[in-house]
Design a protein around this motif. Structure first.
Motif, PDB file in Angstrom:
ATOM      1  N   LYS A  19       0.824  -1.207   0.000  1.00 24.32           N
ATOM      2  CA  LYS A  19       0.000   0.000   0.000  1.00 24.32           C
ATOM      3  C   LYS A  19       0.861   1.261   0.000  1.00 24.32           C
ATOM      4  CE  LYS A  19      -3.510   2.475   2.681  1.00 24.32           C
ATOM      5  NZ  LYS A  19      -4.420   2.429   3.863  1.00 24.32           N
ATOM      6  N   PHE A  20       1.989   1.231   0.697  1.00 23.08           N
ATOM      7  CA  PHE A  20       2.765   2.455   0.884  1.00 23.08           C
ATOM      8  C   PHE A  20       4.064   2.512   0.069  1.00 23.08           C
ATOM      9  CE2 PHE A  20       0.195   2.168   4.763  1.00 23.08           C
ATOM     10  CZ  PHE A  20      -0.354   3.442   4.793  1.00 23.08           C
ATOM     11  N   LEU A  21       4.711   1.396  -0.132  1.00 25.29           N
ATOM     12  CA  LEU A  21       6.013   1.425  -0.809  1.00 25.29           C
ATOM     13  C   LEU A  21       5.836   1.512  -2.317  1.00 25.29           C
ATOM     14  CD1 LEU A  21       8.006  -1.283   1.199  1.00 25.29           C
ATOM     15  CD2 LEU A  21       8.235   1.200   1.345  1.00 25.29           C
ATOM     16  N   PRO A  22       6.730   2.230  -3.006  1.00 21.41           N
ATOM     17  CA  PRO A  22       6.661   2.297  -4.474  1.00 21.41           C
ATOM     18  C   PRO A  22       6.892   0.925  -5.100  1.00 21.41           C
ATOM     19  CG  PRO A  22       8.688   3.294  -3.661  1.00 21.41           C
ATOM     20  CD  PRO A  22       7.837   3.032  -2.461  1.00 21.41           C
ATOM     21  N   GLN A  23       6.430   0.754  -6.335  1.00 18.80           N
ATOM     22  CA  GLN A  23       6.502  -0.547  -6.983  1.00 18.80           C
ATOM     23  C   GLN A  23       7.928  -1.036  -7.179  1.00 18.80           C
ATOM     24  OE1 GLN A  23       4.213  -0.335 -10.606  1.00 18.80           O
ATOM     25  NE2 GLN A  23       2.262  -0.637  -9.527  1.00 18.80           N
ATOM     26  N   ASP A  24       8.866  -0.104  -7.350  1.00 20.61           N
ATOM     27  CA  ASP A  24      10.251  -0.517  -7.594  1.00 20.61           C
ATOM     28  C   ASP A  24      11.045  -0.751  -6.309  1.00 20.61           C
ATOM     29  OD1 ASP A  24      10.314   2.082  -6.771  1.00 20.61           O
ATOM     30  OD2 ASP A  24      11.725   2.783  -8.299  1.00 20.61           O
ATOM     31  N   ALA A  25      10.390  -0.624  -5.163  1.00 21.82           N
ATOM     32  CA  ALA A  25      11.091  -0.815  -3.886  1.00 21.82           C
ATOM     33  C   ALA A  25      11.349  -2.303  -3.649  1.00 21.82           C
ATOM     34  CB  ALA A  25      10.265  -0.242  -2.739  1.00 21.82           C
ATOM     35  N   SER A  26      12.501  -2.612  -3.087  1.00 20.11           N
ATOM     36  CA  SER A  26      12.831  -3.984  -2.707  1.00 20.11           C
ATOM     37  C   SER A  26      12.380  -4.220  -1.273  1.00 20.11           C
ATOM     38  CB  SER A  26      14.339  -4.223  -2.843  1.00 20.11           C
ATOM     39  OG  SER A  26      14.696  -5.450  -2.228  1.00 20.11           O
ATOM     40  N   PHE A  27      11.378  -5.077  -1.106  1.00 16.87           N
ATOM     41  CA  PHE A  27      10.889  -5.355   0.236  1.00 16.87           C
ATOM     42  C   PHE A  27      11.995  -5.969   1.099  1.00 16.87           C
ATOM     43  CE2 PHE A  27       6.154  -5.907  -1.158  1.00 16.87           C
ATOM     44  CZ  PHE A  27       6.143  -4.568  -1.536  1.00 16.87           C
ATOM     45  N   GLU A  28      12.814  -6.815   0.494  1.00 13.50           N
ATOM     46  CA  GLU A  28      13.893  -7.472   1.235  1.00 13.50           C
ATOM     47  C   GLU A  28      14.882  -6.451   1.782  1.00 13.50           C
ATOM     48  OE1 GLU A  28      12.779  -8.408  -1.676  1.00 13.50           O
ATOM     49  OE2 GLU A  28      11.943 -10.413  -1.292  1.00 13.50           O
ATOM     50  N   GLU A  29      15.255  -5.474   0.946  1.00 12.37           N
ATOM     51  CA  GLU A  29      16.203  -4.448   1.394  1.00 12.37           C
ATOM     52  C   GLU A  29      15.584  -3.561   2.466  1.00 12.37           C
ATOM     53  OE1 GLU A  29      19.432  -4.149   0.697  1.00 12.37           O
ATOM     54  OE2 GLU A  29      19.173  -6.054  -0.364  1.00 12.37           O
ATOM     55  N   CYS A  30      14.292  -3.298   2.345  1.00 10.09           N
ATOM     56  CA  CYS A  30      13.612  -2.500   3.373  1.00 10.09           C
ATOM     57  C   CYS A  30      13.651  -3.210   4.719  1.00 10.09           C
ATOM     58  CB  CYS A  30      12.175  -2.228   2.957  1.00 10.09           C
ATOM     59  SG  CYS A  30      11.994  -1.070   1.578  1.00 10.09           S
ATOM     60  N   LEU A  31      13.415  -4.523   4.698  1.00 16.13           N
ATOM     61  CA  LEU A  31      13.451  -5.280   5.949  1.00 16.13           C
ATOM     62  C   LEU A  31      14.858  -5.314   6.532  1.00 16.13           C
ATOM     63  CD1 LEU A  31      11.040  -8.307   5.447  1.00 16.13           C
ATOM     64  CD2 LEU A  31      10.693  -6.249   6.801  1.00 16.13           C
ATOM     65  N   LYS A  32      15.876  -5.385   5.690  1.00 14.28           N
ATOM     66  CA  LYS A  32      17.253  -5.351   6.191  1.00 14.28           C
ATOM     67  C   LYS A  32      17.517  -4.058   6.961  1.00 14.28           C
ATOM     68  CE  LYS A  32      19.610  -8.389   2.890  1.00 14.28           C
ATOM     69  NZ  LYS A  32      20.671  -8.465   1.847  1.00 14.28           N
ATOM     70  N   SER A  33      17.018  -2.955   6.434  1.00 14.47           N
ATOM     71  CA  SER A  33      17.202  -1.679   7.147  1.00 14.47           C
ATOM     72  C   SER A  33      16.392  -1.657   8.434  1.00 14.47           C
ATOM     73  CB  SER A  33      16.798  -0.507   6.248  1.00 14.47           C
ATOM     74  OG  SER A  33      15.395  -0.494   6.009  1.00 14.47           O
ATOM     75  N   LEU A  34      15.245  -2.353   8.447  1.00 17.73           N
ATOM     76  CA  LEU A  34      14.441  -2.426   9.671  1.00 17.73           C
ATOM     77  C   LEU A  34      15.181  -3.208  10.748  1.00 17.73           C
ATOM     78  CD1 LEU A  34      11.781  -2.024  11.225  1.00 17.73           C
ATOM     79  CD2 LEU A  34      10.931  -4.124  10.137  1.00 17.73           C
ATOM     80  N   TRP A  35      15.794  -4.346  10.378  1.00 17.50           N
ATOM     81  CA  TRP A  35      16.534  -5.136  11.366  1.00 17.50           C
ATOM     82  C   TRP A  35      17.674  -4.313  11.968  1.00 17.50           C
ATOM     83  CZ3 TRP A  35      12.581  -7.637  11.189  1.00 17.50           C
ATOM     84  CH2 TRP A  35      12.155  -8.487  10.182  1.00 17.50           C
ATOM     85  N   SER A  36      18.363  -3.562  11.126  1.00 16.83           N
ATOM     86  CA  SER A  36      19.474  -2.739  11.606  1.00 16.83           C
ATOM     87  C   SER A  36      18.987  -1.680  12.592  1.00 16.83           C
ATOM     88  CB  SER A  36      20.175  -2.079  10.418  1.00 16.83           C
ATOM     89  OG  SER A  36      21.176  -1.192  10.853  1.00 16.83           O
TER      90      SER A  36
END
Length: 553
Positions: free
Chosen positions: A226-243
């Motif tokens: 719903k919020f992230l752009p279509q070209d966003a990598s969900f995996e990379e977003c989660l990596k930044s969340l873990w950090s």
């Protein structure tokens, strides 16, 4: 409720409490203090019978004790929320999630009761002040956007996890306001986004529940889409969340809790390392290196015993902590020879050596990663000289090493059933005096008594088959270790197997008379004798020697 004391009307405020049995009160209080969940403005006290009877029933299937055996511990509202959320995850997954917060296993029920103010709270009150409460976290966006986050203005605070999730989204989103994202984050269910996270081990490794923040979860993925752009990598977003979570919680690592495959012979851990991802994996979340200083190596200290292991390869149950203490401090006697048929990393071996002062423990284990951790732990706790490690299947290694008729006590700590090792265990007991078996198993709560009677009967039959003429088998105690699943509990039964009049039996054998098997206690004598044609419980092995697990689903 109003009461009059020396011409002064005082309102008795009912505060959130957890009811716990007196024997577990200190352990629960220490755990709640460590988690900053206890209400320091109030004192612990005896459970009020009325408040106790009106309180919410326990989520576990433990037998509810009477109110006079319980203590009430005043806690913060968020503690009640965590207790409810923990069991919501258990009910949702239908598997054992008791380790999410091990203290929840000690709770009898939750509710509200009047608790007297603490001395320090009264002193603060007399000075017009109040005790400092736990810090409540607001999002970084609130601190930097001039207070435009209207839901925070209305008094809704973000948890640290929600704060990190909002920050992660804002770094990747430009078309939505921080308030819109925060509203969506706070609307996520506790299964998809829990309010609190567990920290595990001496270095406080952060553990994400198995059901939370998953890309294969429809609710959480829909939120991202719903919020992230279509070209966003969900995996990379989660990596930044873990950090970010590692920084917020001051944790060196972030891991995801995983399931233990019930069909796995070695009960390998399902935990997977999420952060840091600087290691070379043999598969996602499992570092190729293991042992001390490896990314997955962790230490958990309980009752002064250091237990180290690779949590991505070896299982560890924190819900067993009370039973490990009971085994080492109250069951094992100084100078005994002990056989641990399912040792793991030393869950019961180490308490037997460190606290029980056993003369020697024979440790059986067939998971190579657990064996490596066991050898390390024996040396790290300075007890390696009183232990012998038998690597391999204990049903084979014990007889092969000549361990027949030489041990005083056997631990059978295998779940869901240790039935396959009972014959070897009985055979290992001292010929002239017998000994004690401590038999673990996952048992339907309604079959607790049937299981203990049938267990005693089976052990007496095994002794007879082995030529141990005149041996008896009596269960003196069945202890609940923790909940396994709805209406299924992990129990351990203490069973004496040996000749009448044996010094190992103690005074409980005085009440046996001509009965050879059943349930008895020191105080009550024989509570129930076992009939020869007793029916096996549903958790028994089938005729083919295989445990059918449909009853646990």
């Amino acid at each position: 409720v109003m009461c009059s004391r020396t011409h002064t009307s005082q309102v008795l405020i009912l505060v959130p409490v957890l009811f716990v049995q007196r024997r577990d009160a200190k352990q629960l209080k220490n755990a709640l203090e460590a988690a900053s969940l206890i209400d320091e403005d109030r004192r612990m006290g005896s459970a009020d019978p009325v408040a106790y009877s009106q309180s919410s029933c326990t989520h576990s299937s433990m037998d509810e004790p009477p109110s006079d055996e319980c203590i009430c511990i005043p806690v913060l509202e968020e503690c009640i929320n965590e207790y409810e959320e923990c069991h919501a995850r258990v009910d949702a997954s239908k598997v054992d999630d008791a380790n999410v917060s091990e203290w929840t296993n000690l709770v009898v029920k939750s509710g509200r009761q009047f608790c007297t103010p603490s001395a320090s709270a009264l002193a603060k009150s007399s000075q017009g002040g109040s005790r400092r409460r736990r810090r409540q976290y607001t999002s970084t966006s609130e601190k930097t956007d001039g207070g435009s986050n209207s839901h925070l203005k209305a008094g809704k605070k973000l948890t640290m996890l929600q704060e990190a999730l909002v920050e992660m989204m804002l770094r990747n989103v430009s078309s939505f306001s921080s308030d819109e994202i925060a509203q969506a984050v706070t609307s996520l269910s506790v299964v998809a986004c829990p309010r609190k996270l567990e920290r595990f081990g001496d270095d406080q490794c952060l553990v994400i529940p198995r059901t939370a923040l998953r890309l294969d979860d429809d609710e959480f993925r829909s939120f991202l889409e719903k919020f992230l752009p279509q070209d966003a990598s969900f995996e990379e977003c989660l990596k930044s969340l873990w950090s970010r979570l590692a920084g917020l919680y001051s944790s060196p690592r972030v891991a995801r809790r995983g399931d233990i495959d019930p069909e796995s012979k070695i009960r390998q851990s399902g935990h997977r390392l999420l952060y840091p991802d600087i290691f070379e994996p043999i598969e996602p979340g499992i570092p190729s290196d293991t042992g001390p200083n490896a990314a997955g190596w962790i230490t958990v200290t309980e009752h002064g015993i250091r237990q180290s292991f690779d949590f991505t390869r070896v299982m560890f149950s924190r819900g067993n902590v009370t039973e490990k203490e009971r085994f080492g401090k109250h069951l094992v006697k100084e100078g005994e020879i002990v056989l641990d048929m399912y040792t793991g990393i030393g869950y019961y071996t180490l308490p037997a050596l460190v606290h029980g002062k056993a003369a020697h423990v024979y440790c059986c284990e067939w998971n190579p990663d657990a064996v490596a951790a066991l050898r390390y732990n024996l040396k790290n706790n300075n007890v390696q000289d009183r232990a012998t490690v038998l690597e391999g299947d204990s049903r084979i290694t014990v007889p092969q090493t000549g361990m027949v008729g030489i041990v005083d006590r056997v631990s059978l700590g295998l779940l869901p059933s240790s039935e396959g090792g009972w014959k070897v265990a009985v055979q290992a007991l001292r010929v002239g005096k017998g000994g004690w078996l401590h038999v673990h198993g996952n048992v339907p709560t309604v079959e607790k008594e049937i299981w203990s009677l049938w267990l005693s009967h089976r052990l007496e039959r095994i002794a007879d088959e082995l030529g141990r003429d005149g041996w008896i088998a009596f269960c003196s105690n069945v202890q609940k270790v923790k909940s396994f699943a709805p209406k299924v509990d992990h129990y351990v039964a203490d069973v004496f197997v040996g000749p009448k009049g044996s010094p190992s039996c103690g005074s409980i054998c005085d009440a046996v008379a001509d009965i050879t098997t059943g349930i008895l206690s020191k105080e009550e004598g024989i509570k129930k004798a076992c009939s020869a044609n007793i029916e096996a419980p549903s958790c028994a092995l089938g005729r083919d020697g295989v445990l059918s697990q449909e009853w646990m689903m």
